[in-house]
Enzyme design. Structure first.
Site, mmCIF file in Angstrom:
data_model
loop_
_atom_site.group_PDB
_atom_site.id
_atom_site.type_symbol
_atom_site.label_atom_id
_atom_site.label_comp_id
_atom_site.label_asym_id
_atom_site.label_seq_id
_atom_site.Cartn_x
_atom_site.Cartn_y
_atom_site.Cartn_z
ATOM 1 N N GLY A 629 1.459 2.651 -0.347
ATOM 2 C CA GLY A 629 1.280 1.208 -0.446
ATOM 3 C C GLY A 629 0.298 0.887 -1.543
ATOM 4 N N GLY A 631 -2.055 -2.675 -3.376
ATOM 5 C CA GLY A 631 -2.421 -4.082 -3.279
ATOM 6 C C GLY A 631 -3.555 -4.363 -4.225
ATOM 7 N N GLY A 632 -4.121 -5.519 -4.069
ATOM 8 C CA GLY A 632 -5.179 -5.942 -4.978
ATOM 9 C C GLY A 632 -6.371 -4.997 -4.974
ATOM 10 N N GLY A 634 -6.321 -1.730 -4.334
ATOM 11 C CA GLY A 634 -6.045 -0.418 -4.903
ATOM 12 C C GLY A 634 -4.836 0.161 -4.205
ATOM 13 N N LYS A 635 -4.755 1.478 -4.160
ATOM 14 C CA LYS A 635 -3.585 2.097 -3.549
ATOM 15 C C LYS A 635 -3.948 2.799 -2.242
ATOM 16 C CE LYS A 635 -0.884 2.669 -7.700
ATOM 17 N NZ LYS A 635 -0.331 3.587 -8.706
ATOM 18 N N VAL A 636 -2.912 3.013 -1.458
ATOM 19 C CA VAL A 636 -3.117 3.727 -0.199
ATOM 20 C C VAL A 636 -2.280 4.996 -0.219
ATOM 21 C CG1 VAL A 636 -2.965 3.575 2.291
ATOM 22 C CG2 VAL A 636 -3.490 1.538 0.973
ATOM 23 N N LYS A 650 -7.441 4.798 1.612
ATOM 24 C CA LYS A 650 -7.415 3.560 0.842
ATOM 25 C C LYS A 650 -8.411 3.725 -0.303
ATOM 26 C CE LYS A 650 -8.489 -1.326 1.811
ATOM 27 N NZ LYS A 650 -9.029 -2.190 2.879
ATOM 28 N N ASP A 746 -6.811 -12.721 9.202
ATOM 29 C CA ASP A 746 -5.530 -12.532 8.514
ATOM 30 C C ASP A 746 -4.563 -11.794 9.424
ATOM 31 O OD1 ASP A 746 -3.718 -12.811 6.493
ATOM 32 O OD2 ASP A 746 -4.358 -10.983 5.437
#
Ligand SMILES: *[C@@H]1O[C@H](CO)[C@@H](O)[C@H](O)[C@H]1NC(C)=O
Ligand SMILES: *[C@@H]1O[C@H](CO)[C@@H](O)[C@H](O)[C@H]1NC(C)=O
Ligand SMILES: *[C@@H]1O[C@H](CO)[C@@H](O)[C@H](O)[C@H]1NC(C)=O
Ligand SMILES: *[C@@H]1O[C@H](CO)[C@@H](O)[C@H](O)[C@H]1NC(C)=O
Length: 790
Positions: A629, A631-632, A634-636, A650, A746
């Site tokens: 995965g 996102g803003g 970084g990566k997972v 993460k 969230d």
């Protein structure tokens, strides 16, 4: 459309469940304090592992309403050189660290913060330095024993603030200076026990110590350096039962009023410089033990109380200037067992009459007795160094030999005579590993070690004190009297129905022994100093099982509609044993300091430090094939630790790193979160300019994927209900039980993950906000998502 209806329904259920669910997890500050202890002390119980001390019953820890209220760790072999961060256990009522000889260091002033403490036991450790003044803030204390350590310095006068104190034992240390009064011990109106034997206290005994408001029963200042008179004020304290002032430098006359203390059973005034008449003790009808040896009294005839005290068992008046003859009726006192009148000037004919008390031992050596008239041959008598024994021991006359202590032999009736492999034969003929140690008595109402009835009473009383515990039998043996007239026994406590005790049982046995909430006829209070226990039974049940079934593997992918995502993984088995302190490598405290250099040590609750190297290896140098995965932030990445546990890593990308302080705060926050419906942090990496968070890896991905059919999992309505309840429990925990509270902000189907048994776990605290954070109210990572105002 269907999807939105489902989510709406889930929300309603979440709300309802939120209202209903009640859970009791350990307060996070308490958890932090215990975790800090784990990092600074060795040999804590092996089951001090896993996410929750209260729920998982860590050995020695007892909680009430999710707060730690009792820490009983007697005899666990713990070592460490600091007292630890115990002061944050502010609800603690019982603290027993006794019999851990490896515990050293000074007591910190912060001990004064344990405002709810009622029992403080630090017996037989290696603490040193002064007793902190702040001990006076522990207003609820009823029992303190700091006995048998190396404490030095003064007794803090603030101790007088402990108005509820009943038992004060500072014996067997190196305390010096005066007995503090006004302010000080004179205000301890509820105190029953002052035990100060074997220190270096000096100055005179202050009269205020025996003020009219005192209710003392045991006063023991033997083997110190006290000078001056015994203050006549002692006559105020009619409750006194045991008085030990022997082995000091006391002088002056014994105040006459002592004779009005009718409850005294044991009176020890030996080895001082007392003057004047031998005191009159006629007014003490229950007196059984008297020792006034080695004082400088005036020459006097045998006092009349020798023959009037019907309870007397033991009379020790060595070197006290007695003259004349001993009245014949003295020897027929009903309970008399041991008489030591050596080194006096007794003369004339010794007439023992017809007493046939076989238990009586009489030592009259080194006197001036010229004749014996007795038919009482059963009495053990020594007249060595008297004119009546001109030939000394060589004369062959029985009463001309030195007095030997009685002894007894206990024969057991077992067919077995010994046990294999270090086990010991119990009085009930089974083989096991007994808990052993020494009982060291402050006082006793007898001195005749040859009388096995005392010994039997002791065993029976102890056995009944252990009622409810798996104790098979108790054996006391090897009685001896030390140089300071304290009787000692060796003690063995045998487990019942098994070979050895577990840690909890050892802790309870030690606590019961030293707390002494039971009565021991003929014996005064004592200290129990253990021999370290060889063989704790491994009480960690079920730990093995988890290593097979535990590794719950899963996949979790974020990144559907929204901006931020995250994936979190799982590992679900608690690492109880495998967490075998992987040496300093797992000590984030050390490392953190070297990075931060400002001494702000993070309070990590179970989160591990990982090296960059290790994480790079398990993700094949952060290869795309391991990425699950992005996102803003970084990566997972997904990876498998050497322990076999699967994790989601993460990794913050350049530009989205936090400052060190923020990163620390986030780790501290995340590592506090331990709940089965919340994804938990396994560890972190903060090295080589990287910031990575390592989470448990969740097998079945997000709820969003399952609802949309993407993951291939079909959720029936009952499963959906369960998912909703699980998620609600997780949120409830975050909102109400986490400290500080966390508002998720969230929550959505992509932040709810499902493990392989379809248990739901709330994920992604990247947007978490601390409640109640005064000042700016920080956000732990990049601000995105739904803001709620609070
Ligand atoms: C405790 O005692 C000291 C001296 O005896 C006194 O100065 C102090 O105010 C007391 N502290 C409290 C908290 O009562
Ligand atoms: C000893 O004290 C008793 C009272 O307890 C008294 O009757 C007796 O006369 C005293 N004896 C001496 C020798 O003073
Ligand atoms: C009296 O003093 C002598 C010599 O110091 C000592 O050996 C003896 O043990 C003392 N007696 C008692 C009962 O303490
Ligand atoms: C230790 O033994 C007691 C029974 O005396 C038991 O209740 C307790 O669970 C045991 N502790 C462990 C960790 O096995």
């Amino acid at each position: 459309m269907n999807l939105y209806v489902t989510i709406g329904g889930i929300w309603l259920l979440i709300y309802l469940a939120h209202v209903v669910a009640i859970l009791a997890f350990t307060n996070t500050d308490d958890f932090a304090a215990l975790t800090a202890l784990k990092s600074s002390w060795d040999n804590l119980p092996p089951n001090w592992n896993g996410p929750d001390p209260c729920v998982l019953n860590w050995e020695g820890v007892i909680c009430t309403n999710s707060r730690v209220t009792s820490l009983k760790l007697n005899g666990m072999g713990i070592s460490g050189s600091q007292f630890g961060d115990l002061a944050s256990l502010t609800e603690l009522e019982f603290l027993d660290l006794s019999n851990n000889l490896g515990l050293k260091g000074t007591l910190p002033s912060s001990i004064g913060e344990l405002k709810n403490l009622t029992v403080l036991m630090l017996i037989g450790c290696s603490f040193f330095g002064p007793i902190p003044t702040t001990i006076g803030s522990l207003k609820q204390l009823t029992y303190i024993s700091l006995s048998s350590n190396n404490f030095t310095g003064l007794i803090p006068p603030s101790i007088g603030n402990l108005s509820k104190l009943s038992w004060l034992d500072l014996s067997d240390n190196q305390l010096n200076g005066p007995i503090p009064v006004n302010p000080g011990m004179d205000s301890l109106g509820n105190a029953r026990h002052f035990h100060f034997s074997n220190n270096q206290l000096s100055g005179s005994i202050p009269p205020e110590l025996f003020g009219p408001n005192m209710k003392l029963i045991h006063v023991m200042f033997d083997n110190n350096r006290l000078v001056g008179n015994i203050p006549p004020d002692i006559g105020n304290v009619k409750s006194l039962e045991v008085v030990r002032l022997d082995r000091n430098l006391l002088n002056g006359e014994v105040p006459e009023i002592l004779n009005s203390l009718g409850n005294i059973t044991d009176l020890y005034l030996a080895n001082n410089k007392l003057l004047g008449q031998i005191p009159n003790l006629t007014g003490m009808p229950v007196l059984s033990y008297v020792d006034m040896s080695n004082n400088t009294f005036e020459e006097s005839d045998v006092p009349s109380w020798f023959t009037s005290l019907q309870s007397l068992t033991t009379l020790v008046m060595e070197n006290t200037q007695l003259i004349g003859e001993i009245p014949v009726n003295f020897f027929s006192l009903p309970h008399l067992e041991k008489v030591v009148l050596s080194n006096n000037k007794l003369s004339g004919t010794l007439d023992i009459g017809s007493s046939d008390n076989t238990n009586l031992t009489v030592d009259l050596s080194s006197n001036s007795i010229t004749n014996v008239s007795t038919k009482a041959y059963k009495i053990k008598l020594s007249l060595l160094n008297n004119p009546v024994c001109p030939g000394g021991e060589s004369s062959g006359v029985k009463y001309c030999t030195a007095e030997k202590d009685n002894s007894y032999i206990i024969l057991n009736s077992c067919t077995l005579t010994s046990c294999s492999s270090d086990r010991v034969l119990s009085p009930k003929c089974s083989c096991s590993h007994p808990y052993t140690g020494n009982l060291w008595f402050f006082s006793s109402s007898f001195l005749d070690l040859g009388d096995s009835s005392y010994h039997n009473v002791l065993e029976q009383s102890l056995l009944s004190a252990f009622k409810g515990l798996p104790v098979d039998s108790v054996n006391v043996s090897h009685p001896s009297v030390d140089i300071n007239s304290h009787i000692q026994y060796q003690l063995q406590i045998f487990p019942s129905g098994k070979e050895s005790f577990n840690r909890t049982e050892i802790a309870i046995l030690g606590f019961l022994l030293n707390r002494q909430n039971f009565s021991l006829p003929s014996f005064g209070p004592f200290l129990f100093i253990e021999n370290s226990y060889c063989c704790f039974s491994d009480g960690v049940t079920g730990a093995k099982k988890s290593s097979n079934t535990g590794a719950i593997v899963g996949a979790s992918v974020g990144c559907v509609l929204f901006i931020l995502l995250l994936c979190v993984g799982i590992y679900a088995f608690r690492q109880r044993r495998s967490a075998k302190r992987e040496s300093d490598k797992n000590n984030p405290f050390l490392l953190w300091d070297s990075y931060k250099g400002n001494g702000a040590v993070p309070q990590l609750k179970g989160a591990k430090w990982f090296s960059f190297e290790e994480l790079r290896n398990i993700t094949n140098n952060f290869s795309e094939s391991h990425c699950i995965g992005s996102g803003g932030y970084g990566k997972v990445y997904k990876g498998t630790l050497t322990s076999g546990e699967v994790v989601a890593i993460k990794r913050a990308q350049q530009g989205s790193m936090q400052g060190a302080a923020e990163f620390r705060t986030e780790i501290e926050l995340l590592s506090r979160i331990h709940h089965k419906n919340v994804v938990s942090l396994v560890g972190f990496c903060y090295e080589q300019g990287e910031q990575m968070l390592v989470y448990e890896f969740i097998h079945n991905g997000t709820l969003g994927e399952s609802l949309s059919g993407k993951s291939g999992i079909k959720l029936g309505w009952s499963s959906r209900l369960k998912v909703a309840l699980d998620a609600a429990r997780g949120l409830l925990y975050l909102h109400e039980l986490a400290n500080p509270p966390i508002i998720h902000r969230d929550i959505k189907s992509n932040n709810i993950l499902l493990d392989d048994q379809l248990n739901a776990k709330v994920a992604d605290f990247g947007l978490s906000k601390l409640l109640g954070d005064t000042g700016k109210g920080y956000v732990t990572t990049q601000v995105k998502g739904t803001l709620v105002s609070i």
